[in-house]
Design a protein around this motif. Structure first.
Motif, PDB file in Angstrom:
ATOM      1  N   ILE A 102      30.537  79.397 -20.183  1.00  0.00           N
ATOM      2  CA  ILE A 102      30.248  79.332 -21.497  1.00  0.00           C
ATOM      3  C   ILE A 102      30.248  81.346 -22.643  1.00  0.00           C
ATOM      4  O   ILE A 102      31.076  81.660 -24.059  1.00  0.00           O
ATOM      5  CB  ILE A 102      28.955  78.634 -22.119  1.00  0.00           C
ATOM      6  N   LYS A 103      29.244  81.858 -21.788  1.00  0.00           N
ATOM      7  CA  LYS A 103      29.417  82.900 -22.461  1.00  0.00           C
ATOM      8  C   LYS A 103      30.472  83.508 -22.682  1.00  0.00           C
ATOM      9  O   LYS A 103      31.383  84.414 -23.585  1.00  0.00           O
ATOM     10  CB  LYS A 103      28.754  83.952 -21.816  1.00  0.00           C
ATOM     11  N   ALA A 104      31.745  82.872 -21.688  1.00  0.00           N
ATOM     12  CA  ALA A 104      32.835  84.377 -21.627  1.00  0.00           C
ATOM     13  C   ALA A 104      33.780  83.947 -22.688  1.00  0.00           C
ATOM     14  O   ALA A 104      34.740  84.773 -23.644  1.00  0.00           O
ATOM     15  CB  ALA A 104      33.451  83.867 -20.191  1.00  0.00           C
ATOM     16  N   LEU A 105      33.533  82.064 -22.722  1.00  0.00           N
ATOM     17  CA  LEU A 105      34.068  82.338 -23.942  1.00  0.00           C
ATOM     18  C   LEU A 105      33.230  82.166 -25.067  1.00  0.00           C
ATOM     19  O   LEU A 105      34.405  82.342 -25.656  1.00  0.00           O
ATOM     20  CB  LEU A 105      34.202  80.203 -24.128  1.00  0.00           C
ATOM     21  N   TYR A 106      32.036  82.434 -25.064  1.00  0.00           N
ATOM     22  CA  TYR A 106      32.212  83.273 -26.416  1.00  0.00           C
ATOM     23  C   TYR A 106      32.421  84.511 -26.867  1.00  0.00           C
ATOM     24  O   TYR A 106      32.922  84.946 -27.905  1.00  0.00           O
ATOM     25  CB  TYR A 106      30.608  82.728 -26.442  1.00  0.00           C
ATOM     26  N   ASN A 107      32.509  84.975 -26.032  1.00  0.00           N
ATOM     27  CA  ASN A 107      32.812  86.624 -26.580  1.00  0.00           C
ATOM     28  C   ASN A 107      34.481  86.614 -26.630  1.00  0.00           C
ATOM     29  O   ASN A 107      34.878  87.591 -27.446  1.00  0.00           O
ATOM     30  CB  ASN A 107      32.395  87.460 -25.252  1.00  0.00           C
ATOM     31  N   LYS A 108      35.352  85.965 -26.286  1.00  0.00           N
ATOM     32  CA  LYS A 108      36.719  85.662 -26.114  1.00  0.00           C
ATOM     33  C   LYS A 108      36.572  85.001 -27.823  1.00  0.00           C
ATOM     34  O   LYS A 108      38.060  85.759 -28.510  1.00  0.00           O
ATOM     35  CB  LYS A 108      37.589  84.590 -25.721  1.00  0.00           C
ATOM     36  N   LYS A 109      35.976  84.570 -28.524  1.00  0.00           N
ATOM     37  CA  LYS A 109      35.994  83.638 -29.616  1.00  0.00           C
ATOM     38  C   LYS A 109      34.806  84.962 -30.998  1.00  0.00           C
ATOM     39  O   LYS A 109      34.720  83.779 -31.540  1.00  0.00           O
ATOM     40  CB  LYS A 109      35.846  82.170 -29.711  1.00  0.00           C
ATOM     41  N   LYS A 110      34.487  85.211 -30.699  1.00  0.00           N
ATOM     42  CA  LYS A 110      33.109  85.726 -31.229  1.00  0.00           C
ATOM     43  C   LYS A 110      33.010  86.338 -31.935  1.00  0.00           C
ATOM     44  O   LYS A 110      32.306  85.294 -33.414  1.00  0.00           O
ATOM     45  CB  LYS A 110      32.287  86.507 -30.623  1.00  0.00           C
ATOM     46  N   THR A 152      23.649  78.763 -30.995  1.00  0.00           N
ATOM     47  CA  THR A 152      23.862  77.412 -31.470  1.00  0.00           C
ATOM     48  C   THR A 152      25.791  76.498 -31.905  1.00  0.00           C
ATOM     49  O   THR A 152      25.287  75.914 -32.612  1.00  0.00           O
ATOM     50  CB  THR A 152      24.101  78.181 -33.023  1.00  0.00           C
ATOM     51  N   VAL A 153      26.164  77.572 -30.873  1.00  0.00           N
ATOM     52  CA  VAL A 153      27.886  77.042 -30.277  1.00  0.00           C
ATOM     53  C   VAL A 153      28.040  76.939 -29.529  1.00  0.00           C
ATOM     54  O   VAL A 153      28.894  76.917 -28.834  1.00  0.00           O
ATOM     55  CB  VAL A 153      28.164  78.109 -31.479  1.00  0.00           C
ATOM     56  N   ALA A 154      27.011  77.012 -28.131  1.00  0.00           N
ATOM     57  CA  ALA A 154      27.412  76.640 -26.732  1.00  0.00           C
ATOM     58  C   ALA A 154      27.810  74.802 -27.023  1.00  0.00           C
ATOM     59  O   ALA A 154      28.398  74.833 -26.182  1.00  0.00           O
ATOM     60  CB  ALA A 154      25.703  76.989 -26.656  1.00  0.00           C
ATOM     61  N   ASP A 155      27.276  73.874 -27.606  1.00  0.00           N
ATOM     62  CA  ASP A 155      27.511  73.037 -26.647  1.00  0.00           C
ATOM     63  C   ASP A 155      28.861  72.343 -27.382  1.00  0.00           C
ATOM     64  O   ASP A 155      29.725  72.142 -26.641  1.00  0.00           O
ATOM     65  CB  ASP A 155      27.065  71.615 -28.094  1.00  0.00           C
ATOM     66  N   MET A 156      29.407  73.342 -28.679  1.00  0.00           N
ATOM     67  CA  MET A 156      31.103  73.695 -29.445  1.00  0.00           C
ATOM     68  C   MET A 156      31.814  73.821 -28.102  1.00  0.00           C
ATOM     69  O   MET A 156      32.850  73.535 -27.201  1.00  0.00           O
ATOM     70  CB  MET A 156      30.877  74.059 -30.536  1.00  0.00           C
ATOM     71  N   LEU A 157      31.577  74.561 -27.642  1.00  0.00           N
ATOM     72  CA  LEU A 157      32.251  75.812 -26.532  1.00  0.00           C
ATOM     73  C   LEU A 157      31.996  75.071 -25.209  1.00  0.00           C
ATOM     74  O   LEU A 157      33.056  74.885 -24.574  1.00  0.00           O
ATOM     75  CB  LEU A 157      31.617  77.126 -26.544  1.00  0.00           C
ATOM     76  N   ARG A 158      30.976  74.135 -24.454  1.00  0.00           N
ATOM     77  CA  ARG A 158      31.186  73.490 -23.448  1.00  0.00           C
ATOM     78  C   ARG A 158      32.002  72.324 -24.062  1.00  0.00           C
ATOM     79  O   ARG A 158      32.926  72.023 -22.922  1.00  0.00           O
ATOM     80  CB  ARG A 158      29.613  72.763 -23.408  1.00  0.00           C
ATOM     81  N   MET A 159      31.932  71.723 -24.877  1.00  0.00           N
ATOM     82  CA  MET A 159      33.579  70.866 -24.966  1.00  0.00           C
ATOM     83  C   MET A 159      34.493  70.997 -24.858  1.00  0.00           C
ATOM     84  O   MET A 159      35.544  70.620 -23.944  1.00  0.00           O
ATOM     85  CB  MET A 159      32.931  70.114 -26.592  1.00  0.00           C
ATOM     86  N   GLU A 160      34.976  72.495 -25.465  1.00  0.00           N
ATOM     87  CA  GLU A 160      36.202  72.808 -25.112  1.00  0.00           C
ATOM     88  C   GLU A 160      36.862  73.203 -24.021  1.00  0.00           C
ATOM     89  O   GLU A 160      37.892  73.416 -23.415  1.00  0.00           O
ATOM     90  CB  GLU A 160      36.559  73.947 -26.467  1.00  0.00           C
ATOM     91  N   ILE A 161      35.212  73.865 -22.851  1.00  0.00           N
ATOM     92  CA  ILE A 161      35.751  74.053 -21.779  1.00  0.00           C
ATOM     93  C   ILE A 161      35.848  73.145 -20.878  1.00  0.00           C
ATOM     94  O   ILE A 161      36.874  72.686 -19.734  1.00  0.00           O
ATOM     95  CB  ILE A 161      34.601  74.983 -21.366  1.00  0.00           C
ATOM     96  N   LEU A 162      35.031  71.682 -21.186  1.00  0.00           N
ATOM     97  CA  LEU A 162      35.020  70.138 -20.785  1.00  0.00           C
ATOM     98  C   LEU A 162      36.373  70.290 -20.901  1.00  0.00           C
ATOM     99  O   LEU A 162      36.948  69.257 -19.967  1.00  0.00           O
ATOM    100  CB  LEU A 162      34.269  69.658 -21.061  1.00  0.00           C
ATOM    101  N   ARG A 163      36.838  70.468 -22.106  1.00  0.00           N
ATOM    102  CA  ARG A 163      38.564  69.625 -21.972  1.00  0.00           C
ATOM    103  C   ARG A 163      39.396  70.182 -21.338  1.00  0.00           C
ATOM    104  O   ARG A 163      40.621  69.800 -21.229  1.00  0.00           O
ATOM    105  CB  ARG A 163      38.520  70.248 -23.489  1.00  0.00           C
TER     106      ARG A 163
END
Length: 712
Positions: free
Chosen positions: A242-250, A574-585
């Motif tokens: 989640i942290k890696a995707l957050y940094n990518k889409k920050k 605040t955006v972790a749930d959204m990021l988790r769903m993207e990684i899950l997909r």
């Protein structure tokens, strides 16, 4: 005055055009002319330059006066004023952003360019002015020049004209200055936008690609395995991922202003059964008096009806629907009611006074007569009236007294539904009752008007009705009871945790709102909540507000600040749930694609577990493909289909709702013929639309601060 009326008739359209003009209204010269005030209170900042409350209010006042003039009204309501404030603020910010960029590039709008635009007469702003040829409807520069000459000479002739004409010229002068300033700002914005758009040039290759993307159609067979077929519990997502995707889409999670998450209770006070009974009793009593009332306008006023009595018969469609549907079933002179109307929660009674056949459109001309005293006015009006009856030319007489005497049309929409005073009603009745070519010398206060009806069209049945409409309202006792109960609840629940715990049990609904901004004007959509809004942006997390009385004296509110979201990058939580769903997909897609590896035919793909299949026709590259079996829009399918050969099965394709395997079964072009010029023109138009988004980038770089909520 006819010219001013033309402005008013076109008012709503003009305001709409001005509202959507990219940088309407605020001219740099007007802003610089306003001197600093003592006790300056800053309400915002752009590019390091502060904006004072006094300067901002002056701009709001100026724009308000222009709108009042164009709409022919004396005041704006709260919603209209709020809209004006936002338009003025956005216009000022946009102009400042453009001015800064234009200065760097040396872009300017000269007086010669303004004059050239006026000479051409095709700019949208010019097309909405009253300076238009009555036959063609086109902007008439000669009419404008004539007015400007007259306006320039006003100082030497003002004492020879009635006060109303001096006021008219002054209003028109202000209006034209407004148009001219707006035009200058719009042209500067158009120059800058055009500069950006021209950098996105079209060419023959892109034109051919655009045409092909639209005209080439493909039919395909698809088999898909939806992501929903994979149980979430079989896929794990780590915090590091989640942290890696957050940094990518920050950058996507950057917010330009502070927001707050709030919870609040909004109590709407409603009438009690006792309140309803009292209103019904009053309307019943008034209905009995309605049969014998003589001074109907005064009587209706004393009943508290929300529909005033009008002396002029009007179209039944103008009345509220519950009244309009009953009119034809009520005899002339008969009283109907009382009855209850659920749509607006009101008790009603009515008396049909008259039914008349009246023209919906009346063409007329007029000469307004005004002198130093009432006696002189009457004498002069009688003289003009006598001359006209003796055969004098109307237009020539009008010109002698500084008027055109031109004909104009009045439609029923100009007066139906409006509150008419005695003079207005008298004026309209004279037009309604006037015969073709007949002259009328009408005395209206200190002014006389010589009227001549020229034509009438669209005769319709109109009604004069005395209406008693009383919405059911709560009593003072009902409000006090609700206030005391809510006040006690607020006093006993002074923390956010207590509000959450006890609201429902006490009969209150706790509402919530994330990312509430200080420029939204209303808390929970309730009017008169500015004090609550100010409190929200001064409070700390977890604090609970005092009780606020708001709305139209019918709401009470308490607010709690749950979280403060500072300006800058949003917290990862605040955006972790959204990021988790993207990684899950993505992980589900990888798993499904692995299962599909080696599939060489659609039939083989259809045989996989959880697979669904369909035939999709007329796929194009230029539009997203909707897939019914997964209920999703899948743009990637159009891209793959455009490059795939007929009969060949694709590799697994990762989509929005599942993984697909595709086989092209047919390709064809539609009947449209390629036209390079048309395609390039369309691409240039698209580039211009893309270029219009530049303002968002400028806004972000300018560090705009909006603190208007502190004062407005």
């Amino acid at each position: 005055m006819a010219t001013l009326q033309k402005i008013r008739n076109r008012g709503p359209l003009l305001v709409a055009v001005i509202g959507i003009a990219l940088f309407a209204f605020v001219a740099g010269d007007a802003w610089k002319a306003i001197q600093p005030h003592q006790g300056r209170q800053d309400i915002g900042e752009v590019n390091g330059e502060t904006v004072s409350a006094q300067d901002y209010q002056a701009l709001v006042d100026e724009y308000t006066e222009v709108i009042k003039m164009t709409q022919g009204t004396t005041a704006l309501n709260d919603d209209q004023l709020t809209q004006v404030k936002d338009q003025v603020w956005q216009s000022y910010i946009n102009n400042k952003l453009i001015e800064a960029e234009a200065e760097k590039l040396g872009l300017k709008v000269s007086d010669a360019e303004i004059q050239d635009v006026i000479e051409q007469g095709v700019h949208p702003l010019l097309m909405q002015t009253p300076f238009r040829n009555p036959q063609t409807g086109a902007f008439d520069k000669d009419m404008l020049k004539k007015f400007l000459v007259e306006y320039a000479n006003l100082g030497s002739t003002a004492n020879q004209l009635p006060a109303q004409y001096v006021e008219y010229y002054q209003q028109m002068g202000t209006f034209w200055n407004f148009i001219e300033k707006t035009l200058k700002q719009s042209l500067l914005a158009e120059k800058y936008q055009s500069l950006i758009a021209k950098s996105l040039i079209s060419n023959p290759v892109s034109a051919e690609d655009a045409f092909a993307s639209r005209s080439q159609q493909t039919d395909v067979l698809v088999a898909a395995i939806p992501y929903s077929s994979v149980n979430d519990s079989t896929v794990t997502v780590s915090n590091d991922e989640i942290k890696a995707l957050y940094n990518k889409k920050k950058e996507a999670y950057k917010q330009l202003m502070e927001t707050r998450n709030i919870k609040y209770i909004d109590v709407l006070v409603t009438p009690s059964e006792e309140d309803r009974a009292e209103v019904l009793n009053e309307v019943t009593e008034y209905a009995n008096q309605l049969a014998t009332a003589t001074d109907m306008a005064n009587f209706i006023r004393t009943t508290g009806s929300v529909i005033p009595f009008t002396e002029v018969a009007i179209n039944k469609a103008v009345y509220p629907s519950d009244i309009a549907t009953r009119i034809d079933s009520v005899k002339i002179g008969e009283v109907y009611g009382p009855y209850y109307n659920q749509a607006d929660d009101s008790y009603n009674a009515m008396k049909v006074m008259a039914k008349e056949a009246i023209a919906d459109s009346i063409q007329f001309r007029q000469i307004q007569v005004y002198a130093e005293t009432a006696d002189k006015t009457k004498t002069l009006a009688d003289s003009i009236y006598t001359a006209l009856q003796g055969g004098a030319e109307f237009a020539k007489i009008a010109e002698i007294y500084g008027q055109t005497g031109e004909s104009t049309w009045m439609t029923a929409s100009n007066y139906e539904g409006a509150t008419l005073d005695a003079d207005n009603a008298k004026y309209i009745k004279a037009l309604i009752n006037g015969k073709k070519n007949e002259l009328t010398n009408l005395e209206l206060g200190q002014v006389n008007v010589i009227l001549q009806v020229l034509d009438k069209k669209a005769v319709k049945d109109k009604y004069q009705i005395a209406v008693i409409k009383r919405p059911v309202e709560f009593s003072k006792e009902t409000y006090n009871k609700a206030y005391n109960e809510f006040s006690q609840f607020v006093a006993q629940n002074t923390t956010l945790d207590k509000l959450v715990e006890n609201a429902e049990e006490s009969g209150y609904r706790l509402l919530e709102r994330a990312d509430f901004r200080n420029n939204e004007h209303y808390v929970g959509g309730v009017k008169s909540t500015r004090e609550a809004l100010k409190w929200i942006f001064e409070a700390n997390e977890g604090e609970v507000s005092p009780l606020y009385e708001c709305g139209e004296n019918n709401h009470m509110m308490v607010v709690a600040v749950e979280k403060i979201n500072p300006e800058g990058y949003r917290n990862i939580n605040t955006v972790a749930d959204m990021l988790r769903m993207e990684i899950l997909r993505d992980k589900k897609a990888a798993k499904i694609m692995a299962d599909m590896n080696g599939v060489s035919s659609i039939e083989q793909a259809k045989g996989l577990a959880n697979a669904v299949n369909d035939t999709i026709k007329h796929i194009t590259f230029g539009a997203p493909t909707y897939v019914g079996i997964t209920r999703a829009s899948e743009p990637v399918l159009g891209a793959v289909a455009s490059k795939s050969e007929a009969g060949k099965v694709s590799a697994p394709i990762k989509g929005n709702a599942g993984v697909y395997v595709m086989q092209v079964i047919n390709k064809e072009n539609n009947a449209e013929e390629f036209n390079a010029k048309n395609e390039e023109t369309a691409l240039n138009s698209m580039a211009t639309r893309f270029a219009s988004s530049f303002i968002n980038d400028l806004y972000e770089r300018a560090n705009v601060k909006d603190d208007r909520y502190l004062y407005f």
